[in-house]
Design a protein around this motif. Structure first.
Motif, short mmCIF file in Angstrom:
data_model
loop_
_atom_site.label_atom_id
_atom_site.label_comp_id
_atom_site.label_asym_id
_atom_site.label_seq_id
_atom_site.Cartn_x
_atom_site.Cartn_y
_atom_site.Cartn_z
N VAL A 55 0.84 -1.19 0.00
CA VAL A 55 0.00 0.00 0.00
C VAL A 55 0.88 1.26 0.00
CG1 VAL A 55 -1.67 1.34 1.35
CG2 VAL A 55 -1.99 -1.13 1.07
N ALA A 56 1.91 1.27 0.83
CA ALA A 56 2.82 2.42 0.90
C ALA A 56 3.61 2.57 -0.40
CB ALA A 56 3.76 2.25 2.08
N LEU A 57 3.81 1.48 -1.09
CA LEU A 57 4.57 1.47 -2.34
C LEU A 57 3.93 2.38 -3.41
CD1 LEU A 57 6.86 0.05 -3.99
CD2 LEU A 57 5.16 -1.66 -4.59
N ILE A 58 2.63 2.41 -3.46
CA ILE A 58 1.94 3.25 -4.45
C ILE A 58 2.29 4.71 -4.21
CG2 ILE A 58 -0.33 4.01 -5.25
CD1 ILE A 58 -1.29 1.12 -4.47
N ASN A 59 2.21 5.15 -2.97
CA ASN A 59 2.59 6.53 -2.64
C ASN A 59 4.07 6.77 -2.96
OD1 ASN A 59 2.16 9.18 -1.12
ND2 ASN A 59 3.89 8.26 -0.07
N ALA A 60 4.89 5.81 -2.65
CA ALA A 60 6.34 5.96 -2.86
C ALA A 60 6.69 6.13 -4.34
CB ALA A 60 7.08 4.76 -2.28
N TYR A 61 6.05 5.36 -5.20
CA TYR A 61 6.38 5.48 -6.63
C TYR A 61 6.05 6.88 -7.13
CZ TYR A 61 6.51 5.31 -11.61
OH TYR A 61 6.80 5.63 -12.91
N PHE A 62 4.81 7.29 -6.94
CA PHE A 62 4.40 8.58 -7.49
C PHE A 62 5.14 9.74 -6.82
CE2 PHE A 62 0.86 5.91 -8.89
CZ PHE A 62 0.92 6.20 -10.25
N GLY A 63 5.37 9.65 -5.53
CA GLY A 63 6.11 10.69 -4.84
C GLY A 63 7.54 10.80 -5.31
N ASN A 64 8.20 9.66 -5.45
CA ASN A 64 9.60 9.70 -5.89
C ASN A 64 9.72 10.08 -7.36
OD1 ASN A 64 11.52 9.05 -3.69
ND2 ASN A 64 10.09 7.35 -3.42
N ARG A 65 8.81 9.63 -8.20
CA ARG A 65 8.88 9.97 -9.62
C ARG A 65 8.60 11.46 -9.82
NH1 ARG A 65 11.35 10.97 -13.09
NH2 ARG A 65 12.03 8.89 -13.51
N GLN A 66 7.60 11.99 -9.13
CA GLN A 66 7.17 13.37 -9.36
C GLN A 66 7.90 14.40 -8.51
OE1 GLN A 66 5.31 13.92 -11.97
NE2 GLN A 66 5.07 11.73 -12.27
N VAL A 67 8.49 13.99 -7.40
CA VAL A 67 9.12 14.95 -6.49
C VAL A 67 10.62 14.69 -6.35
CG1 VAL A 67 9.13 15.86 -4.12
CG2 VAL A 67 6.96 15.28 -5.22
N THR A 68 10.99 13.53 -5.84
CA THR A 68 12.40 13.27 -5.53
C THR A 68 13.28 13.22 -6.77
OG1 THR A 68 11.67 11.97 -3.63
CG2 THR A 68 13.97 11.73 -4.30
N LEU A 83 11.18 -1.90 -12.95
CA LEU A 83 12.37 -1.80 -12.09
C LEU A 83 11.98 -1.39 -10.67
CD1 LEU A 83 14.87 -0.14 -14.56
CD2 LEU A 83 14.99 -2.47 -13.64
N PHE A 84 11.02 -0.47 -10.56
CA PHE A 84 10.54 -0.02 -9.25
C PHE A 84 9.92 -1.18 -8.49
CE2 PHE A 84 7.50 1.99 -6.38
CZ PHE A 84 8.27 3.00 -5.81
N VAL A 85 9.09 -1.97 -9.18
CA VAL A 85 8.43 -3.11 -8.54
C VAL A 85 9.46 -4.16 -8.12
CG1 VAL A 85 6.86 -5.06 -8.97
CG2 VAL A 85 6.18 -2.74 -9.60
N ILE A 86 10.43 -4.44 -8.96
CA ILE A 86 11.47 -5.42 -8.62
C ILE A 86 12.26 -4.95 -7.40
CG2 ILE A 86 13.65 -6.46 -9.38
CD1 ILE A 86 12.39 -6.55 -12.23
N ALA A 87 12.69 -3.68 -7.43
CA ALA A 87 13.45 -3.14 -6.29
C ALA A 87 12.63 -3.23 -5.01
CB ALA A 87 13.85 -1.69 -6.56
N ASN A 88 11.36 -2.91 -5.11
CA ASN A 88 10.52 -2.93 -3.91
C ASN A 88 10.11 -4.34 -3.50
OD1 ASN A 88 9.94 -0.19 -2.74
ND2 ASN A 88 9.92 0.17 -4.93
N ALA A 89 10.06 -5.27 -4.44
CA ALA A 89 9.81 -6.66 -4.06
C ALA A 89 10.97 -7.16 -3.20
CB ALA A 89 9.65 -7.54 -5.30
#
Length: 149
Positions: A55-68, A83-89
Protein backbone atom coordinates in the motif's frame (compact mmCIF):
# COMPACT_ATOMS: atom_id res chain seq x y z
CA UNK A 1 35.47 24.20 -0.51
CA UNK A 2 35.23 24.83 -4.27
CA UNK A 3 31.88 26.03 -5.66
CA UNK A 4 31.45 22.79 -7.62
CA UNK A 5 31.67 20.72 -4.43
CA UNK A 6 29.23 23.01 -2.61
CA UNK A 7 26.78 22.83 -5.49
CA UNK A 8 27.06 19.03 -5.57
CA UNK A 9 26.57 18.86 -1.80
CA UNK A 10 23.48 21.12 -2.00
CA UNK A 11 21.99 18.95 -4.78
CA UNK A 12 22.67 15.79 -2.77
CA UNK A 13 21.12 17.32 0.35
CA UNK A 14 18.04 18.42 -1.59
CA UNK A 15 17.67 14.96 -3.15
CA UNK A 16 18.06 13.27 0.23
CA UNK A 17 15.58 15.63 1.86
CA UNK A 18 12.94 15.02 -0.81
CA UNK A 19 13.53 11.26 -0.59
CA UNK A 20 13.14 11.32 3.21
CA UNK A 21 9.95 13.41 3.04
CA UNK A 22 8.33 11.02 0.57
CA UNK A 23 9.67 8.12 2.60
CA UNK A 24 8.30 9.60 5.82
CA UNK A 25 4.83 9.84 4.33
CA UNK A 26 5.11 6.31 2.95
CA UNK A 27 6.31 5.08 6.35
CA UNK A 28 3.34 6.67 8.09
CA UNK A 29 1.05 4.95 5.61
CA UNK A 30 2.86 1.62 6.11
CA UNK A 31 2.78 1.81 9.92
CA UNK A 32 -0.88 2.84 9.93
CA UNK A 33 -1.97 0.04 7.59
CA UNK A 34 0.21 -2.50 9.45
CA UNK A 35 -1.36 -1.63 12.82
CA UNK A 36 -4.86 -1.58 11.35
CA UNK A 37 -4.43 -5.03 9.83
CA UNK A 38 -2.75 -6.63 12.86
CA UNK A 39 -4.52 -5.02 15.81
CA UNK A 40 -7.95 -4.18 14.38
CA UNK A 41 -8.55 -6.94 11.85
CA UNK A 42 -6.36 -9.62 13.47
CA UNK A 43 -4.32 -10.46 10.37
CA UNK A 44 -1.09 -12.43 10.49
CA UNK A 45 1.94 -10.21 11.19
CA UNK A 46 3.90 -11.20 8.07
CA UNK A 47 0.91 -10.91 5.73
CA UNK A 48 0.14 -7.53 7.30
CA UNK A 49 3.74 -6.39 6.79
CA UNK A 50 3.67 -7.33 3.10
CA UNK A 51 0.24 -5.74 2.45
CA UNK A 52 1.18 -2.56 4.34
CA UNK A 53 4.41 -2.30 2.35
CA UNK A 54 2.53 -2.69 -0.92
CA UNK A 55 0.00 0.00 0.00
CA UNK A 56 2.82 2.42 0.90
CA UNK A 57 4.57 1.47 -2.34
CA UNK A 58 1.94 3.25 -4.45
CA UNK A 59 2.59 6.53 -2.64
CA UNK A 60 6.34 5.96 -2.86
CA UNK A 61 6.38 5.48 -6.63
CA UNK A 62 4.40 8.58 -7.49
CA UNK A 63 6.11 10.69 -4.84
CA UNK A 64 9.60 9.70 -5.89
CA UNK A 65 8.88 9.97 -9.62
CA UNK A 66 7.17 13.37 -9.36
CA UNK A 67 9.12 14.95 -6.49
CA UNK A 68 12.40 13.27 -5.53
CA UNK A 69 13.74 12.18 -8.91
CA UNK A 70 11.69 14.56 -11.09
CA UNK A 71 14.79 15.69 -13.01
CA UNK A 72 15.97 12.17 -13.83
CA UNK A 73 15.71 10.57 -17.26
CA UNK A 74 12.61 8.59 -17.98
CA UNK A 75 13.31 5.25 -19.58
CA UNK A 76 9.69 4.59 -20.39
CA UNK A 77 6.94 4.23 -17.83
CA UNK A 78 6.66 0.43 -18.15
CA UNK A 79 10.36 -0.23 -17.71
CA UNK A 80 10.61 2.24 -14.84
CA UNK A 81 7.62 0.71 -13.06
CA UNK A 82 9.02 -2.79 -13.61
CA UNK A 83 12.37 -1.80 -12.09
CA UNK A 84 10.54 -0.02 -9.25
CA UNK A 85 8.43 -3.11 -8.54
CA UNK A 86 11.47 -5.42 -8.62
CA UNK A 87 13.45 -3.14 -6.29
CA UNK A 88 10.52 -2.93 -3.91
CA UNK A 89 9.81 -6.66 -4.06
CA UNK A 90 13.36 -7.23 -2.83
CA UNK A 91 12.88 -4.55 -0.16
CA UNK A 92 9.50 -5.94 0.90
CA UNK A 93 10.97 -9.42 1.34
CA UNK A 94 13.87 -7.91 3.27
CA UNK A 95 11.43 -6.05 5.55
CA UNK A 96 9.30 -9.14 6.13
CA UNK A 97 12.39 -11.24 6.92
CA UNK A 98 13.60 -8.64 9.41
CA UNK A 99 10.17 -8.53 11.13
CA UNK A 100 10.05 -12.33 11.24
CA UNK A 101 13.63 -12.60 12.55
CA UNK A 102 13.06 -9.89 15.16
CA UNK A 103 9.86 -11.55 16.37
CA UNK A 104 11.55 -14.96 16.47
CA UNK A 105 14.50 -13.52 18.41
CA UNK A 106 12.19 -11.92 20.98
CA UNK A 107 10.32 -15.21 21.33
CA UNK A 108 13.56 -17.16 21.88
CA UNK A 109 14.86 -14.65 24.43
CA UNK A 110 11.63 -14.02 26.35
CA UNK A 111 9.64 -17.18 25.70
CA UNK A 112 6.68 -15.17 24.38
CA UNK A 113 5.71 -13.28 21.27
CA UNK A 114 6.46 -9.55 21.19
CA UNK A 115 3.66 -7.21 22.27
CA UNK A 116 2.47 -4.20 20.26
CA UNK A 117 5.23 -1.80 21.36
CA UNK A 118 8.08 -4.22 20.73
CA UNK A 119 6.53 -5.44 17.50
CA UNK A 120 6.32 -1.85 16.26
CA UNK A 121 9.94 -1.24 17.31
CA UNK A 122 10.98 -4.27 15.25
CA UNK A 123 8.86 -3.05 12.34
CA UNK A 124 10.40 0.46 12.51
CA UNK A 125 13.90 -1.05 12.57
CA UNK A 126 13.03 -3.06 9.44
CA UNK A 127 11.75 0.10 7.77
CA UNK A 128 14.98 1.98 8.56
CA UNK A 129 17.09 -0.76 6.99
CA UNK A 130 14.83 -0.94 3.96
CA UNK A 131 14.94 2.87 3.48
CA UNK A 132 18.68 2.68 2.90
CA UNK A 133 18.28 -0.21 0.44
CA UNK A 134 15.46 1.58 -1.41
CA UNK A 135 17.43 4.79 -1.80
CA UNK A 136 20.29 2.82 -3.33
CA UNK A 137 17.98 1.05 -5.77
CA UNK A 138 16.10 4.21 -6.73
CA UNK A 139 19.22 6.34 -7.09
CA UNK A 140 21.34 3.81 -8.98
CA UNK A 141 18.83 1.70 -10.92
CA UNK A 142 15.23 2.89 -11.12
CA UNK A 143 15.50 6.66 -11.64
CA UNK A 144 18.76 6.91 -13.51
CA UNK A 145 20.91 10.02 -13.76
CA UNK A 146 20.31 12.10 -16.89
CA UNK A 147 22.65 11.18 -19.73
CA UNK A 148 25.17 13.84 -20.83
CA UNK A 149 24.34 15.18 -24.27
Amino acid sequence: MPDLSRARLRRAAALGTRFLLIGGLSTAIEVGVFNLLVFVFGWDVIVSKVVASLVALINAYFGNRQVTFKDRDRRGRRQEILLFVIANAVCTVLGAVLVWAGGALVEVVTGSQPGPILLNAINLFSIAVVVVARFGFYHLVVFRVPQAK
